[in-house]
Design an enzyme around this catalytic site. Structure first.
Site, PDB file in Angstrom:
ATOM      1  N   ASP A   1       0.847  -1.346  -0.006  1.00 43.48           N
ATOM      2  CA  ASP A   1      -0.111  -0.058   0.015  1.00 43.48           C
ATOM      3  C   ASP A   1       0.902   1.067   0.095  1.00 43.48           C
ATOM      4  O   ASP A   1       0.475   2.389  -0.143  1.00 43.48           O
ATOM      5  CB  ASP A   1      -1.192   0.059   1.013  1.00 43.48           C
ATOM      6  CG  ASP A   1      -0.448   0.034   2.660  1.00 43.48           C
ATOM      7  OD1 ASP A   1       0.748  -0.046   2.636  1.00 43.48           O
ATOM      8  OD2 ASP A   1      -1.300  -0.112   3.491  1.00 43.48           O
ATOM      9  N   SER A   2       2.337   1.112   0.299  1.00 43.92           N
ATOM     10  CA  SER A   2       3.075   2.232  -0.114  1.00 43.92           C
ATOM     11  C   SER A   2       3.072   2.963  -1.449  1.00 43.92           C
ATOM     12  O   SER A   2       3.561   4.126  -1.626  1.00 43.92           O
ATOM     13  CB  SER A   2       4.680   1.891   0.258  1.00 43.92           C
ATOM     14  OG  SER A   2       4.958   0.840  -0.632  1.00 43.92           O
TER      15      SER A   2
ATOM     16  N   ASP B   1      -1.167  -6.047  -0.660  1.00 43.60           N
ATOM     17  CA  ASP B   1      -1.310  -5.536   0.731  1.00 43.60           C
ATOM     18  C   ASP B   1      -2.809  -5.081   0.882  1.00 43.60           C
ATOM     19  O   ASP B   1      -3.358  -4.308   0.086  1.00 43.60           O
ATOM     20  CB  ASP B   1      -0.491  -4.082   0.385  1.00 43.60           C
ATOM     21  CG  ASP B   1       0.210  -3.997   2.110  1.00 43.60           C
ATOM     22  OD1 ASP B   1      -0.296  -4.496   2.919  1.00 43.60           O
ATOM     23  OD2 ASP B   1       0.999  -3.085   1.954  1.00 43.60           O
TER      24      ASP B   1
ATOM     25  N   LYS C   1      -1.407  -9.378   2.477  1.00 48.97           N
ATOM     26  CA  LYS C   1      -0.903  -9.051   3.881  1.00 48.97           C
ATOM     27  C   LYS C   1      -1.818  -8.006   4.597  1.00 48.97           C
ATOM     28  O   LYS C   1      -2.357  -7.087   4.210  1.00 48.97           O
ATOM     29  CB  LYS C   1       0.461  -8.131   3.402  1.00 48.97           C
ATOM     30  CG  LYS C   1       1.104  -7.789   4.550  1.00 48.97           C
ATOM     31  CD  LYS C   1       2.573  -7.269   4.347  1.00 48.97           C
ATOM     32  CE  LYS C   1       2.700  -5.820   3.680  1.00 48.97           C
ATOM     33  NZ  LYS C   1       2.184  -4.873   4.545  1.00 48.97           N
TER      34      LYS C   1
ATOM     35  N   GLU D   1      -1.728  -5.611   8.493  1.00 47.81           N
ATOM     36  CA  GLU D   1      -0.802  -5.138   9.586  1.00 47.81           C
ATOM     37  C   GLU D   1      -1.667  -5.267  10.759  1.00 47.81           C
ATOM     38  O   GLU D   1      -2.865  -4.931  10.809  1.00 47.81           O
ATOM     39  CB  GLU D   1      -0.961  -3.539   9.262  1.00 47.81           C
ATOM     40  CG  GLU D   1       0.066  -3.063   8.191  1.00 47.81           C
ATOM     41  CD  GLU D   1       0.051  -1.553   7.809  1.00 47.81           C
ATOM     42  OE1 GLU D   1      -0.371  -0.869   8.594  1.00 47.81           O
ATOM     43  OE2 GLU D   1       0.803  -1.092   6.647  1.00 47.81           O
TER      44      GLU D   1
ATOM     45  N   GLU E   1       8.543  -4.597  10.566  1.00 46.77           N
ATOM     46  CA  GLU E   1       9.124  -3.028  10.101  1.00 46.77           C
ATOM     47  C   GLU E   1       9.448  -2.255  11.191  1.00 46.77           C
ATOM     48  O   GLU E   1       8.832  -1.923  12.169  1.00 46.77           O
ATOM     49  CB  GLU E   1       7.705  -2.503   9.565  1.00 46.77           C
ATOM     50  CG  GLU E   1       7.941  -0.991   9.001  1.00 46.77           C
ATOM     51  CD  GLU E   1       7.189  -0.305   8.163  1.00 46.77           C
ATOM     52  OE1 GLU E   1       6.059  -0.960   7.666  1.00 46.77           O
ATOM     53  OE2 GLU E   1       7.385   0.743   7.570  1.00 46.77           O
TER      54      GLU E   1
HETATM   55  O1  KIV Z   1       3.280  -1.197   1.512  1.00 45.24           O
HETATM   56  C1  KIV Z   1       4.657  -1.623   1.677  1.00 45.24           C
HETATM   57  O2  KIV Z   1       5.531  -0.898   0.909  1.00 45.24           O
HETATM   58  C2  KIV Z   1       4.806  -2.124   2.752  1.00 45.24           C
HETATM   59  C3  KIV Z   1       6.284  -2.633   3.142  1.00 45.24           C
HETATM   60  C4  KIV Z   1       6.829  -1.484   3.903  1.00 45.24           C
HETATM   61  C5  KIV Z   1       6.448  -3.928   3.820  1.00 45.24           C
HETATM   62  O3  KIV Z   1       3.892  -2.743   3.622  1.00 45.24           O
END
Ligand code: KIV
Length: 269
Positions: free
Chosen positions: A49-50, A88, A118, A120, A187
């Protein structure tokens, strides 16, 4: 005739940990980025999600939608048909109810072509993880700094620095493994604690700012390629200056258009 590449499967990563082979993971967001990362020998891809910040231009990860995530995931899949791709789950795509979590994770797999999702969070999110895994959806965990919680935490603070916080992270890691995650992102978890977590768990840990004792590393592609402007987070290392190279190339193109040295006869019909 060249051999058809083999599809990377979920059990690959546990075996890599058992062999002591490090796992190299990066983010991707498009067909070319996924293809080039795969051709470079990457073991696992994350449509993180980055991408909200690195690609979409949002100020944090919170505004990214399921539709946007799926579009980037499907594009990445077209570029890397044999890669193992983790999608994500965006903010509020899984927190509202277990039903929504299953439906949205299912969209990632079926529409986006992801192999896993994924989420969090720590022990408090194990009920939803158990339901996803029971439904046949592979899940990667993510503890440490949780960017989807910046509104409640007030910023990106490194956890695990007190005994109590370290203990909580260790318990989270164990609870997530118990709930069925196949791997766990750490992280910005302090290196010594990451090492202890990695030794205690049978599943692989993937560090980002978590130190060398993690079973693998993940980095945001734009950070390692120099595509994110001047800012570089402490956990990252720049391996190229693609942004600067792009700027030079485009500036040369502009100059040649203006002074008439492009196109030549060779580029004309
Ligand atoms: O979204 C992302 O890039 C991440 C990484 C920081 C693991 O979750």
């Amino acid at each position: 005739m060249s051999e058809k590449p083999k599809k990377i499967k979920i059990n690959t990563f546990r075996k890599m940990k058992e062999r002591g082979e490090k796992i190299a993971m990066t983010t991707c967001f498009s067909a070319p980025s996924a293809r080039i990362a795969t051709e470079s020998g990457i073991d696992m891809l994350l449509v993180g999600d980055s991408l909200a910040m690195t690609v979409m231009g949002y100020e944090n990860t919170l505004k990214l939608t399921m539709d946007e995530s799926i579009m980037h995931c499907a594009s990445s899949r077209r570029g890397a048909p044999y890669a193992f791709i983790v999608g994500d789950m965006p903010f509020l795509s899984w927190q509202v109810s277990v039903e929504e979590a299953i439906r949205n994770a299912g969209r990632f797999l079926c529409e986006g072509g992801a192999d896993a999702v994924k989420l969090e969070g720590g022990a408090e999110i194990t009920p939803v993880i158990k339901r996803l895994v029971a439904a046949g959806i592979p899940v990667m965990g993510h503890i440490g700094i949780l960017p989807q919680k910046i509104l409640t935490s007030g910023g990106y603070f490194v956890p695990g620095r007190t005994e109590e916080s370290a203990e909580r992270l260790m318990n989270d890691a164990k609870a997530l493994e118990e709930a069925g995650v196949f791997a766990l992102v750490l992280e910005c978890v302090p290196a010594e604690l990451s090492g202890r977590i990695s030794r205690e768990l049978a599943i692989p840990t993937i560090g980002i700012g978590g130190g060398v004792q993690c079973d693998g590393q993940v980095q945001v592609l734009c950070d390692i390629l120099g595509l994110g402007g001047d800012f570089l987070p402490k956990h990252a290392k720049r391996y190229a200056e693609i942004g600067k190279n792009m700027q030079q190339a485009i500036a040369t193109y502009v100059r040649e258009v203006k002074d008439g040295s492009f196109p030549t006869q060779e580029n004309s019909f």
